[in-house]
Design an enzyme around this catalytic site. Structure first.
Site, PDB file in Angstrom:
ATOM      1  NE  ARG A   8     -22.044  -0.078  14.144  1.00 51.14           N
ATOM      2  CZ  ARG A   8     -22.064   1.641  14.758  1.00 51.14           C
ATOM      3  NH1 ARG A   8     -21.208   2.442  14.956  1.00 51.14           N
ATOM      4  NH2 ARG A   8     -22.364   1.372  16.278  1.00 51.14           N
ATOM      5  CG  HIS A  48     -10.371   5.309  14.327  1.00 48.88           C
ATOM      6  ND1 HIS A  48     -10.434   4.694  13.596  1.00 48.88           N
ATOM      7  CD2 HIS A  48     -11.236   5.997  14.953  1.00 48.88           C
ATOM      8  CE1 HIS A  48     -11.760   3.992  13.745  1.00 48.88           C
ATOM      9  NE2 HIS A  48     -12.023   4.894  14.637  1.00 48.88           N
TER      10      HIS A  48
HETATM   11  P1  AMP Z   1     -15.106   5.312  17.037  1.00 49.52           P
HETATM   12  O1  AMP Z   1     -13.979   4.927  16.888  1.00 49.52           O
HETATM   13  O2  AMP Z   1     -15.913   5.138  15.385  1.00 49.52           O
HETATM   14  O3  AMP Z   1     -16.293   5.873  18.329  1.00 49.52           O
HETATM   15  O4  AMP Z   1     -14.364   6.847  16.602  1.00 49.52           O
HETATM   16  C1  AMP Z   1     -13.359   7.185  17.393  1.00 49.52           C
HETATM   17  C2  AMP Z   1     -12.687   8.666  16.637  1.00 49.52           C
HETATM   18  O5  AMP Z   1     -12.646   8.643  15.300  1.00 49.52           O
HETATM   19  C3  AMP Z   1     -14.407   9.674  16.677  1.00 49.52           C
HETATM   20  O6  AMP Z   1     -14.027  10.645  17.071  1.00 49.52           O
HETATM   21  C4  AMP Z   1     -15.174   9.618  15.445  1.00 49.52           C
HETATM   22  O7  AMP Z   1     -15.573  10.684  14.969  1.00 49.52           O
HETATM   23  C5  AMP Z   1     -14.017   9.576  14.770  1.00 49.52           C
HETATM   24  N1  AMP Z   1     -14.082   9.605  13.237  1.00 49.52           N
HETATM   25  C6  AMP Z   1     -15.133   8.069  12.858  1.00 49.52           C
HETATM   26  N2  AMP Z   1     -14.877   7.769  12.107  1.00 49.52           N
HETATM   27  C7  AMP Z   1     -13.739   9.195  11.041  1.00 49.52           C
HETATM   28  C8  AMP Z   1     -13.525   9.800   9.681  1.00 49.52           C
HETATM   29  N3  AMP Z   1     -14.158   9.195   8.500  1.00 49.52           N
HETATM   30  N4  AMP Z   1     -12.969  10.933   9.489  1.00 49.52           N
HETATM   31  C9  AMP Z   1     -12.378  11.383  10.655  1.00 49.52           C
HETATM   32  N5  AMP Z   1     -12.939  10.820  11.996  1.00 49.52           N
HETATM   33  C10 AMP Z   1     -12.999   9.774  12.376  1.00 49.52           C
END
Ligand code: AMP
Length: 281
Positions: free
Chosen positions: A187, A37
């Site tokens: 997760r 993030h």
């Molecule tokens: P989430 O909080 O899981 O909904 O993710 C928010 C944003 O962070 C989304 O655009 C995800 O694709 C991105 N994201 C989550 N994990 C990663 C990662 N390991 N590398 C890059 N972006 C990520």
């Protein structure tokens, strides 16, 4: 840095920034922020004059049997991470602010939502499409930063932006991984030491497709047979080679393709993907 749970306040602060001539960069998240993030927020910071991060665990994208109530919530740490990464505004609505009880509008994206995650998480992308359309309407014209870690999600959001003529530039950002290759995910914190080792089999299987292609193998079924044997999971929801635009399975690797997988280890579901066979333009 400002932080608010209110849509009206968010609009006011972003309008004021735009009035000053600042470009707006937007990073939607569900919190429990990690270095993946942070990389999105830092890129938004580098490319824009005003950076908005949303933190909202969106109930409409979780199925009835999924981990909504257990989804990690680390709000105080998240605010610190946003500040350190250079965010100007954190929008952190509660569910009532985003979904008043009398709201009845839904969004359904056909096609790219159907395979892979769509098969295993019915309704998931309707929830993603709805919350992103709402967030984009709240934030207004912006560049929005999304991780390739959720490759199918980015395709769905690109579709929503195109189909609804939203004034949003979708910016894809590379997946951030731990040194051993495990893609960072909110997760991952559910995994025990042994489960984490088994989780690594997903990125290893993806890499085996990459080396197979580098060694000249073009048959998707041969590449997949070999890779699937490496998976050490309690269940494999899917492991596929797909066209990066349509997300339909390919038979032959001719040009860039996405290799995507979702596995379950204990109670934890993990997804990951890589692009092989060339660069996406
Ligand atoms: P989430 O909080 O899981 O909904 O993710 C928010 C944003 O962070 C989304 O655009 C995800 O694709 C991105 N994201 C989550 N994990 C990663 C990662 N390991 N590398 C890059 N972006 C990520």
């Amino acid at each position: 840095m400002n932080a608010t749970g209110k849509i009206s306040e968010t609009r006011k602060l972003i309008d004021a920034a735009r009035h000053e001539g600042l470009r707006v960069g937007f990073v939607p998240t569900m919190g429990a922020l990690h270095a993946g993030h942070v990389s999105l927020i830092e890129r938004a910071r580098a490319e824009n004059g005003f950076v908005v991060v949303s933190i909202f665990v969106n109930p409409t994208q979780f199925g009835a049997n999924e981990d909504l109530s257990k989804y990690p919530r680390t709000f105080a740490d998240d605010l610190e991470a946003c500040m350190a990464a250079g965010a100007d505004l954190v929008f952190h609505p509660d569910a009532d602010e985003m979904y008043p009880p009398d709201a009845t509008t839904t969004i359904h994206v056909a096609g790219v939502t159907e395979p892979m995650e769509g098969e295993h998480r019915p309704g998931h992308f309707d929830g993603v499409a709805l919350v992103c359309a709402k967030l984009f309407n709240i934030v207004g014209a912006c560049s929005a930063y999304f991780g390739e870690k959720d490759a199918q999600q980015v395709r769905v959001i690109e579709r929503v932006v195109m189909d609804l003529d939203l004034p949003v530039e979708v910016v894809r950002c590379e997946t951030v991984r731990d040194q051993d290759g495990l893609a960072l995910s909110s997760r991952n914190r559910y995994l025990s030491g042994d489960e984490r080792k088994r989780a690594l089999s997903l990125s290893r299987a993806l890499r085996s497709v990459e080396s197979g292609v580098a060694n000249g193998q073009r048959s998707a079924s041969v590449l997949l047979d070999e890779a699937r044997q490496l998976l050490d999971a309690d269940a494999v929801d899917y492991f596929e080679i797909v066209d990066p635009t349509t997300l339909a399975c390919v038979e032959t690797v001719n040009g860039p393709v996405l290799v995507c997988g979702a596995i379950r280890i204990g109670a934890t579901r993990l997804i990951d993907n890589i692009t092989v066979g060339g660069r996406l333009t």
